[in-house]
Design a protein around this motif. Structure first.
Motif, PDB file in Angstrom:
ATOM      1  N   LEU A 125      -6.598  -3.347   6.368  1.00  0.00           N
ATOM      2  CA  LEU A 125      -7.442  -3.388   5.417  1.00  0.00           C
ATOM      3  C   LEU A 125      -7.963  -1.878   4.958  1.00  0.00           C
ATOM      4  CD1 LEU A 125      -9.369  -4.954   3.514  1.00  0.00           C
ATOM      5  CD2 LEU A 125     -10.773  -5.219   5.188  1.00  0.00           C
ATOM      6  N   ALA A 126      -8.234  -1.105   6.125  1.00  0.00           N
ATOM      7  CA  ALA A 126      -8.835   0.252   5.952  1.00  0.00           C
ATOM      8  C   ALA A 126      -7.824   1.059   4.923  1.00  0.00           C
ATOM      9  CB  ALA A 126      -9.220   0.867   7.285  1.00  0.00           C
ATOM     10  N   ARG A 127      -6.474   0.883   5.438  1.00  0.00           N
ATOM     11  CA  ARG A 127      -5.473   1.631   4.439  1.00  0.00           C
ATOM     12  C   ARG A 127      -5.480   1.163   3.121  1.00  0.00           C
ATOM     13  NH1 ARG A 127      -1.722   0.399   7.703  1.00  0.00           N
ATOM     14  NH2 ARG A 127      -1.344   2.346   8.642  1.00  0.00           N
ATOM     15  N   ALA A 128      -5.535  -0.084   2.706  1.00  0.00           N
ATOM     16  CA  ALA A 128      -5.527  -0.490   1.447  1.00  0.00           C
ATOM     17  C   ALA A 128      -6.803  -0.104   0.822  1.00  0.00           C
ATOM     18  CB  ALA A 128      -5.470  -2.233   1.502  1.00  0.00           C
ATOM     19  N   LEU A 129      -7.990   0.107   1.428  1.00  0.00           N
ATOM     20  CA  LEU A 129      -9.062   0.570   0.679  1.00  0.00           C
ATOM     21  C   LEU A 129      -9.061   2.113   0.614  1.00  0.00           C
ATOM     22  CD1 LEU A 129     -11.725  -1.516   2.708  1.00  0.00           C
ATOM     23  CD2 LEU A 129     -11.367  -1.958   0.510  1.00  0.00           C
TER      24      LEU A 129
ATOM     25  N   ARG B 283      -2.508  -5.010  -4.896  1.00  0.00           N
ATOM     26  CA  ARG B 283      -1.692  -6.195  -4.424  1.00  0.00           C
ATOM     27  C   ARG B 283      -1.926  -6.546  -3.122  1.00  0.00           C
ATOM     28  NH1 ARG B 283       4.230  -4.696  -7.022  1.00  0.00           N
ATOM     29  NH2 ARG B 283       3.376  -4.172  -9.280  1.00  0.00           N
ATOM     30  N   ALA B 284      -2.138  -5.589  -2.197  1.00  0.00           N
ATOM     31  CA  ALA B 284      -2.291  -6.014  -0.656  1.00  0.00           C
ATOM     32  C   ALA B 284      -3.830  -6.324  -0.387  1.00  0.00           C
ATOM     33  CB  ALA B 284      -1.946  -4.673   0.078  1.00  0.00           C
ATOM     34  N   LEU B 285      -4.870  -6.028  -1.115  1.00  0.00           N
ATOM     35  CA  LEU B 285      -6.120  -6.219  -0.777  1.00  0.00           C
ATOM     36  C   LEU B 285      -6.461  -7.685  -0.483  1.00  0.00           C
ATOM     37  CD1 LEU B 285      -8.780  -4.739  -0.314  1.00  0.00           C
ATOM     38  CD2 LEU B 285      -9.378  -4.963  -2.669  1.00  0.00           C
ATOM     39  N   ALA B 286      -6.267  -8.701  -1.374  1.00  0.00           N
ATOM     40  CA  ALA B 286      -6.579  -9.972  -1.082  1.00  0.00           C
ATOM     41  C   ALA B 286      -6.110 -10.652   0.473  1.00  0.00           C
ATOM     42  CB  ALA B 286      -6.290 -10.859  -2.123  1.00  0.00           C
ATOM     43  N   ILE B 287      -4.879 -10.192   0.554  1.00  0.00           N
ATOM     44  CA  ILE B 287      -4.089 -10.726   1.783  1.00  0.00           C
ATOM     45  C   ILE B 287      -4.742 -10.129   2.931  1.00  0.00           C
ATOM     46  CG2 ILE B 287      -2.090 -10.656   3.171  1.00  0.00           C
ATOM     47  CD1 ILE B 287      -0.450 -11.057   0.501  1.00  0.00           C
ATOM     48  N   LEU B 288      -4.986  -8.826   2.879  1.00  0.00           N
ATOM     49  CA  LEU B 288      -5.603  -8.019   3.893  1.00  0.00           C
ATOM     50  C   LEU B 288      -7.120  -8.544   4.313  1.00  0.00           C
ATOM     51  CD1 LEU B 288      -3.835  -4.695   3.470  1.00  0.00           C
ATOM     52  CD2 LEU B 288      -3.269  -6.251   5.261  1.00  0.00           C
ATOM     53  N   GLU B 289      -7.859  -8.612   3.153  1.00  0.00           N
ATOM     54  CA  GLU B 289      -9.384  -9.128   3.438  1.00  0.00           C
ATOM     55  C   GLU B 289      -9.060 -10.591   3.985  1.00  0.00           C
ATOM     56  OE1 GLU B 289     -11.830  -7.276  -0.062  1.00  0.00           O
ATOM     57  OE2 GLU B 289     -10.554  -8.777  -0.903  1.00  0.00           O
TER      58      GLU B 289
ATOM     59  N   ALA C  46     -15.811   4.647   1.376  1.00  0.00           N
ATOM     60  CA  ALA C  46     -16.988   4.422   2.022  1.00  0.00           C
ATOM     61  C   ALA C  46     -16.785   2.814   3.030  1.00  0.00           C
ATOM     62  CB  ALA C  46     -18.311   4.376   1.256  1.00  0.00           C
ATOM     63  N   GLN C  47     -16.081   2.151   2.426  1.00  0.00           N
ATOM     64  CA  GLN C  47     -15.847   0.673   2.846  1.00  0.00           C
ATOM     65  C   GLN C  47     -14.891   0.894   4.088  1.00  0.00           C
ATOM     66  OE1 GLN C  47     -15.339  -1.024  -1.315  1.00  0.00           O
ATOM     67  NE2 GLN C  47     -15.796  -2.775  -0.159  1.00  0.00           N
ATOM     68  N   ALA C  48     -13.883   1.827   3.900  1.00  0.00           N
ATOM     69  CA  ALA C  48     -12.925   2.040   5.055  1.00  0.00           C
ATOM     70  C   ALA C  48     -13.449   2.513   6.439  1.00  0.00           C
ATOM     71  CB  ALA C  48     -11.813   2.764   4.449  1.00  0.00           C
TER      72      ALA C  48
ATOM     73  N   THR D 291       0.922  -1.194   0.051  1.00  0.00           N
ATOM     74  CA  THR D 291      -0.045  -0.080   0.053  1.00  0.00           C
ATOM     75  C   THR D 291       0.929   1.314   0.016  1.00  0.00           C
ATOM     76  OG1 THR D 291      -1.702  -1.104   1.115  1.00  0.00           O
ATOM     77  CG2 THR D 291      -1.907   1.120   1.378  1.00  0.00           C
ATOM     78  N   LEU D 292       1.897   1.175   0.841  1.00  0.00           N
ATOM     79  CA  LEU D 292       2.979   2.341   0.966  1.00  0.00           C
ATOM     80  C   LEU D 292       3.526   2.575  -0.606  1.00  0.00           C
ATOM     81  CD1 LEU D 292       3.980   4.308   3.092  1.00  0.00           C
ATOM     82  CD2 LEU D 292       5.926   2.693   3.111  1.00  0.00           C
ATOM     83  N   GLU D 293       4.109   1.521  -1.085  1.00  0.00           N
ATOM     84  CA  GLU D 293       4.261   1.602  -2.375  1.00  0.00           C
ATOM     85  C   GLU D 293       3.447   2.199  -3.679  1.00  0.00           C
ATOM     86  OE1 GLU D 293       6.962  -1.424  -5.648  1.00  0.00           O
ATOM     87  OE2 GLU D 293       5.302  -1.987  -4.453  1.00  0.00           O
ATOM     88  N   GLY D 294       2.312   2.098  -3.305  1.00  0.00           N
ATOM     89  CA  GLY D 294       1.202   2.657  -4.276  1.00  0.00           C
ATOM     90  C   GLY D 294       0.490   1.633  -4.846  1.00  0.00           C
ATOM     91  N   HIS D 295       0.515   0.538  -4.562  1.00  0.00           N
ATOM     92  CA  HIS D 295      -0.201  -0.727  -5.085  1.00  0.00           C
ATOM     93  C   HIS D 295      -1.264  -1.328  -4.136  1.00  0.00           C
ATOM     94  CE1 HIS D 295       1.906  -0.349  -8.822  1.00  0.00           C
ATOM     95  NE2 HIS D 295       3.106  -0.251  -8.145  1.00  0.00           N
TER      96      HIS D 295
END
Length: 333
Positions: A152-156, A130-136, A163-165, A123-127
């Motif tokens: 998860l909120a950070r990725a969202l 790529r993180a969403l599935a893992i965090l979900e 609204a989801q975060a 997420t920090l890298e700007g992607h």
């Protein structure tokens, strides 16, 4: 003669560190671990805890040097890799942070903490995609775990799904109102939904918890600026940059303030340019510089091409409201 006191073992020094740290006596914690290193200079757990204490004090060079020594002695040490990744992230070295956290997740496959920080690094890298599935998956497995909710909120937020975060973060701050990171993300989520007043209220909560955290200073500056306190906002942004020159949002906001707050175009352009140089991966920084140069006619004729470049760069979810504000720059002119 009285018998001399037995020498403290590395475990004794480590326990002293943990006791002081848990009681938020951070100076004592740092003193304990540094004293332990005087006697045991190559003890990896002591080196790692020293790095942690130095990172909290934002003594970045010392913290990195200490943790590099720990990793020379124990290349696969979990905590050393974790703390080194945090240092790289805080210094704005996003690819260095990703390398550390990726190694951590590789060495410890399936470890929830390692996966959490890997998602953070992506997420920090700007992607964040790529993180969403893992965090979900982490959140689904333990939905009440606050670090999973925050990750998860950070990725969202990175995907613009504010609204989801929002409910995730509201749950976290309700249960743990001392978690500053959650308040900062809550400010950003509210702002993404154009809810300015809740965003500024969250910003003030974050600032009150620890006014020496750079992003808390950035959000406090935004709140002051909203109230017309331009000099105070400038002071807060300069303080954020003094604490950590790699705080890209602080540099962008300072450039913006110099532009429309003081109409100092030369200083503003220097600040915008420095933000891009320090964080070439940051689409928001590129977009801010492009808009400034296009609006002021300072040698950039092709606005559409530059915005296209910014939109193709990570960290572009803020482009609809450049610099973290809910309106375009038109509203400030």
């Amino acid at each position: 003669m009285p018998a001399s006191s037995p020498a403290l073992t590395p475990d004794d020094w480590t326990q002293r560190f943990h006791t002081a740290w848990q009681q938020q006596q951070f100076d004592q914690a740092r003193g304990a671990v540094m004293a332990g290193l005087q006697e045991y200079p190559d003890h990896v757990p002591l080196l790692v805890r020293a790095g942690k204490a130095l990172l909290r004090d934002r003594s970045y060079d010392e913290a990195e040097f200490t943790l590099r020594r720990a990793l020379e002695l124990a290349p696969d040490d979990y905590e050393a890799l974790y703390q080194m990744g945090l240092i790289q992230a805080e210094r704005g070295h996003v690819y260095g942070a990703l390398a550390q956290f990726d190694r951590l997740a590789t060495l410890y496959p399936g470890d929830p903490e390692a996966l959490t920080v890997l998602g953070y690094a992506w997420t920090l890298e700007g992607h964040p995609d790529r993180a969403l599935a893992i965090l979900e998956a982490l959140h689904d497995a333990a939905p009440d775990t606050q670090k999973f909710q925050v990750g998860l909120a950070r990725a969202l937020i990175g995907l613009g799904r504010y609204a989801q975060a929002l409910p995730l973060l509201e749950t976290v701050v309700a249960r743990k109102p001392t978690m500053q990171a959650a308040w900062l993300l809550l400010a950003e989520a509210n702002l993404g939904l154009l809810r300015l007043e809740p965003a500024l209220e969250a910003a003030e909560q974050a600032f009150a918890l620890n006014p020496e955290v750079p992003m808390a200073l950035v959000w406090a500056a935004r709140a002051r600026l909203h109230g017309g306190e331009v000099p105070e906002a400038q002071r807060l942004l300069e303080r954020a940059l003094a604490l950590n020159p790699a705080t890209t949002e602080a540099m962008i906001d300072l450039a913006q303030l110099l532009w429309w707050g003081y109409e100092d175009l030369e200083a503003a352009e220097q600040a915008f340019t420095l933000a891009v140089q320090n964080a070439s991966h940051h689409g928001g920084a590129r977009a801010a510089l492009a808009r400034f140069q296009q609006r002021t006619g300072r040698g950039i004729p092709d606005w559409a091409a530059l915005m296209g470049e910014a939109e193709a760069t990570p960290h572009n979810h803020r482009l609809p409201f450049l610099l973290g504000w809910p309106q375009s720059l038109d509203s400030f002119e």
